[in-house]
Design an enzyme around this catalytic site. Structure first.
Site, short mmCIF file in Angstrom:
data_model
loop_
_atom_site.label_atom_id
_atom_site.label_comp_id
_atom_site.label_asym_id
_atom_site.label_seq_id
_atom_site.Cartn_x
_atom_site.Cartn_y
_atom_site.Cartn_z
N TYR A 161 0.67 -1.30 0.14
CA TYR A 161 -0.18 -0.13 -0.03
C TYR A 161 0.86 1.24 -0.02
O TYR A 161 0.57 2.22 -0.30
CB TYR A 161 -0.97 0.15 1.40
N HIS B 50 -0.25 -11.43 2.26
CA HIS B 50 -1.18 -10.75 1.82
C HIS B 50 -2.01 -11.54 0.79
O HIS B 50 -3.47 -11.48 0.69
CB HIS B 50 -0.79 -9.65 0.77
#
Ligand SMILES: NC(=O)c1ccc[n+]([C@@H]2O[C@H](COP(=O)([O-])OP(=O)(O)OC[C@H]3O[C@@H](n4cnc5c(N)ncnc54)[C@H](OP(=O)(O)O)[C@@H]3O)[C@@H](O)[C@H]2O)c1
Length: 270
Positions: A43, A101
């Site tokens: 991110y 993730h």
């Protein structure tokens, strides 16, 4: 200690919360009362999270921090150094929760090759809890057998009234894995649904607040985000809504299996 006992169920997502504006939004979330921040290596918001946490004046142990290991860091010898770099960006000694993730893209790498280093990182104290994200039932079965019962603390998946992931969520609940809902307000699209709009009027709330109240009532965690102070605050106040069993059942009928995040290299969903 179980994740269920310590993770605040309503967290603040930080995808897109970049630079000075991003720090402002995260500070706004902390002021509104959020005590759980969700970031990830991909991110590019770990620095913003660390900066906002410092600027907030809150003690480290007052805020639950989650990060996620990028699939780029699943190669041999890469996971632990990458998590150490995350800690530097976050400016903390330990994160509360670290997730894989995604499963290895196209399933090319055996799970043990990247789950075992995560378990070692937990053993060495870099993270209090470990979990996964975007894992299917078959992958969770494998993860539980590699890690041992009770060690995979959460599965963070796309879940909101339009994609309720009922089969996977039931599996998680049955096996003591906390469900964490990402995209919990369907990216602001819930106003499309007339039933939800009517129900929101009855509760003097918004469809987004209903969605969050629904997820919390199911015992899940949820991590909405916004860059707008009024939405950051109103999403947080969803915790005060008490939905009736009839309205929870009505929201259950709004499932459209409408998955927004499905990369072509991702797993075959349940
Ligand atoms: N594990 C994974 O693979 C994964 C994938 C995706 C996301 N995540 C995590 O989950 C978090 C949330 O997911 P998300 O950002 O995709 O989606 P989301 O939280 O469901 O939706 C965020 C969007 O909804 C808008 N919004 C926020 N509050 C609103 C409200 N009250 N009314 C109407 N619109 C509203 C926001 O716009 P404004 O900013 O303009 O308010 C933003 O565009 C991310 O930040 C990230 O931490 C994880």
């Amino acid at each position: 200690m179980k994740l269920h006992d310590v993770m605040p169920r309503l967290g603040f997502g930080t995808y897109g919360r970049w630079n000075a504006e991003g720090i402002e939004a995260i500070l706004c979330a902390l002021e509104a009362g959020y005590r759980h921040l969700d970031t990830a290596q991909t991110y590019d918001t770990e620095t913003e999270v660390g900066t906002a946490l410092k600027q907030s004046g809150l003690a480290r142990d007052e805020v639950f921090l989650t990060t996620k290991i990028s699939t780029d860091n699943y190669g041999e010898g890469r996971l632990t150094p990458s998590l150490e770099e995350s800690l530097v960006r976050l400016d903390v000694d330990q994160v509360d929760l670290t997730l894989l993730h995604w499963p290895s893209p196209n399933g090319t790498q055996p799970l043990a090759e990247y789950l075992e280093p995560l378990l070692e990182a937990q053993d060495s104290g870099l993270t209090r809890f470990v979990g996964v994200s975007n894992f299917t039932i078959a992958l969770l079965d494998q993860a539980r057998s590699i890690a041992g019962e009770g060690r995979i603390a959460t599965n963070q998946v796309e879940l909101n009234p339009f994609i309720q992931n009922k089969k996977l969520a039931k599996y998680c609940v049955d096996h003591g894995i906390l469900v964490t809902c990402y995209q919990p307000i369907a990216h602001g699209r819930l106003g499309d649904d007339a039933v939800l709009v009517d129900m929101a009027e009855r509760y003097n709330s918004s469809p987004e607040q209903l969605a969050l109240a629904f997820e919390l009532a199911k015992g899940y965690a949820a991590i909405p985000t916004s860059g707008k102070p009024e939405r950051i605050v109103s999403n947080f106040s969803a915790q005060r809504l008490q939905l009736s069993p009839e309205d929870i059942a009505l929201i259950e009928t709004r499932d459209r299996n409408l998955r927004a995040i499905a990369p072509d290299w991702g797993p075959d969903w349940d």
